[in-house]
Enzyme design. Structure first.
Site, PDB file in Angstrom:
ATOM      1  N   ASP A 155      10.715  28.505 140.819  1.00 60.49           N
ATOM      2  CA  ASP A 155      11.090  27.681 141.963  1.00 60.49           C
ATOM      3  C   ASP A 155       9.884  27.261 142.796  1.00 60.49           C
ATOM      4  OD1 ASP A 155      12.978  26.312 143.590  1.00 60.49           O
ATOM      5  OD2 ASP A 155      12.551  27.807 145.132  1.00 60.49           O
ATOM      6  N   ASN A 282      12.316  19.903 149.759  1.00 59.23           N
ATOM      7  CA  ASN A 282      12.387  19.556 148.347  1.00 59.23           C
ATOM      8  C   ASN A 282      13.590  20.262 147.724  1.00 59.23           C
ATOM      9  OD1 ASN A 282      11.762  18.535 145.890  1.00 59.23           O
ATOM     10  ND2 ASN A 282       9.958  19.816 145.538  1.00 59.23           N
ATOM     11  N   ASP A 309      18.235  27.977 150.773  1.00 56.88           N
ATOM     12  CA  ASP A 309      16.849  27.597 150.458  1.00 56.88           C
ATOM     13  C   ASP A 309      15.978  27.790 151.707  1.00 56.88           C
ATOM     14  OD1 ASP A 309      14.549  26.741 149.220  1.00 56.88           O
ATOM     15  OD2 ASP A 309      15.186  24.655 148.968  1.00 56.88           O
TER      16      ASP A 309
HETATM   17  N1  LIG Z   1      12.646  23.780 149.138  1.00 51.49           N
HETATM   18  C1  LIG Z   1      11.500  23.509 149.704  1.00 51.49           C
HETATM   19  O1  LIG Z   1      11.357  22.468 150.316  1.00 51.49           O
HETATM   20  N2  LIG Z   1      10.458  24.342 149.624  1.00 51.49           N
HETATM   21  C2  LIG Z   1      10.403  25.588 148.948  1.00 51.49           C
HETATM   22  C3  LIG Z   1      10.281  25.462 147.474  1.00 51.49           C
HETATM   23  C4  LIG Z   1      11.560  25.171 146.767  1.00 51.49           C
HETATM   24  O2  LIG Z   1      12.607  25.794 147.008  1.00 51.49           O
HETATM   25  O3  LIG Z   1      11.539  24.316 145.887  1.00 51.49           O
HETATM   26  C5  LIG Z   1       9.242  26.368 149.510  1.00 51.49           C
HETATM   27  O4  LIG Z   1       8.799  27.349 148.913  1.00 51.49           O
HETATM   28  O5  LIG Z   1       8.787  26.015 150.611  1.00 51.49           O
HETATM   29 ZN   LIG Z   2      13.068  24.708 144.632  1.00 56.36          ZN
END
Ligand SMILES: NC(=O)N[C@@H](CC(=O)O)C(=O)O
Ligand SMILES: [Zn+2]
Length: 428
Positions: A155, A282, A309
């Site tokens: 990830d 993202n 997330d």
């Molecule tokens: N989601 C994001 O915008 N950022 C995540 C990375 C991820 O989950 O792809 C991170 O580690 O900051």
């Molecule tokens: Zn991700």
């Protein structure tokens, strides 16, 4: 000595609630009884007066970033788990894009150890698919499994090589663990910060096209079919991904998926301007049409669960503006109130539907023993005030991260007490 949680409202069915007294003993729920007529012997027990607040199984979040080791200025396991507790979460699965990344037994042990000594909620680590998340060489899946990872993911970045992903899936399938994919084809993205859509057009920006996500989803579904792995899609944000996952499920491919509150509530048209990076994550906020498709996908079961997330970054990093700041927003402390206020209080979803997507379905999909409010289950519990309205104030967050686009939103559904195995880890 146990704890009686008295006069709690528990979900009976849909939006129907019933009042119960719940006894917690030895880290488990030992009794759930009627408030009228049921005999609640209080002697020798502590009492928590729930006063009609909603009592649910502790919330589960299968996609979070705790940033430790390596990025302690963004978050630590201590602060991240407190933030989770404040958001009503009792079990969280942390992503391996730390520094070093979680690609060795030592780093898995480091995280589990820290979680044990400094964390307040249950932390389940994922291990990397490839060493250093570089996409070149698989990690030692057996050793990482042995050390305690619950699945494999790179990830933060997509696995670019189909062959690498196929090998990873075959390996993961052979040891009975899932592959969790951040779906992103790098050749279609190239430095863009927002989705292709109205906002990008207005500001003359190159956009991130929906296909950058959906191409990986489609590819990986075929590879999952070929290898028989349990394939789980991270933070689904596009109409095309929802469609592909729906079709794959219909023909029996073992695919599951998650969606984030922000992809259900915000589109690129809500982004205020190019200076505010609290709207940069993202995958990016997509078009209103994608938002609608994600909502429909969750409602019809194509998307299985909600995840936050939770991706904390420092104020300095986020002050660099939309183009230069890192991707990611915090999520623990707003997730339930946002979804409750916008979807349940408005009558679109039942309370049970929402709570299930944050407890029961993640537990089922990942084969976890938590996420149930029942006699004999672990006393992972969350009390939630469905009445009091309060505005989102990042200054109150337990997270080090303040990076949220939801500042000032007036919401109901705030957790007031969180308990992990009978131990109160947060209360208002
Ligand atoms: N989601 C994001 O915008 N950022 C995540 C990375 C991820 O989950 O792809 C991170 O580690 O900051
Ligand atoms: Zn991700």
């Amino acid at each position: 000595m146990g704890i009686w949680i008295r006069n709690a409202s528990v979900i009976k069915d849909g939006n129907e609630l019933e009042k119960k007294h719940v006894l917690v003993e030895d880290g488990k729920i030992s009794r759930i009884i009627e408030t009228d007529g049921g005999s609640a012997d209080l002697t020798g027990h502590e009492v928590v007066e729930a006063d009609g607040k909603l009592l649910t199984a502790g919330l589960i979040d299968m996609h979070v970033h705790l940033r430790e080791p390596g990025f302690e200025h963004k978050e630590t396991i201590a602060t991240g788990t407190r933030s989770a507790a404040r958001g009503g979460f009792t079990t969280i699965a942390c992503m391996p894009n730390t520094r070093p990344v979680i690609d060795t037994v030592e780093t898995v042990k480091y995280v589990l150890d820290k979680a044990q000594t400094e964390g307040v909620v249950r932390v389940l680590p994922y291990g990397c698919i490839t060493k250093n998340e570089l996409g070149r060489e698989l990690t030692d899946f057996e050793a990482l499994k042995e050390a305690g990872v619950i699945g494999f993911t790179d990830d933060g970045v997509g696995v670019q090589s189909a062959q690498m992903m196929k090998d990873a899936m075959a390996k993961a399938a052979s040891i009975g663990l899932p592959v969790i994919a951040h779906c992103e084809d790098n050749t279609l993205v190239e430095g863009a910060a927002v989705t292709e859509g109205a906002f990008a057009k207005k500001h003359g920006l190159k956009g991130i096209p929906n296909e950058s996500e959906a191409i990986h989803v489609g590819r990986d579904i075929l590879l999952a079919e070929a290898t028989g792995v349990h394939y789980h899609v991270c933070h689904v944000s596009t109409e095309q991904s929802v469609r592909l996952i729906r079709q794959a499920k219909q023909i029996g491919i073992k695919v599951t998926a998650e969606v984030c509150p922000h992809h259900l509530l915000l589109s690129d048209e809500d982004i205020p301007g190019v200076d505010d990076a609290n709207w940069k994550m993202n995958p990016p906020l997509r078009t209103p049409r994608d938002v609608q498709a994600c909502i429909e996908g969750l409602v019809d079961g194509t998307l299985d669960m909600v995840v936050t997330d939770h991706a904390p970054h420092s104020a300095e990093e986020k002050a660099r503006g939309l183009m230069l700041a890192p991707f990611g927003i915090v999520g623990f402390e707003t997730a339930f109130p946002l979804l409750y206020t916008k979807f349940v209080a408005t009558g679109q979803w039942t309370l049970q539907f929402l709570v299930d997507r944050m407890t029961k379905t993640p537990a089922e999909v990942f084969g976890l023993p938590w996420g149930r409010l029942a006699e004999g289950a672990a006393a992972d519990l969350t009390l939630i005030d469905l009445e009091t309205e309060k505005a989102v104030d990042p200054e109150e967050f337990a997270s080090k991260g303040r990076n949220t686009p939801f500042t000032g939103w007036k919401l109901k559904g705030w957790p007031t007490l969180t308990m992990v195995e009978g131990k109160t880890v947060w209360s208002e």
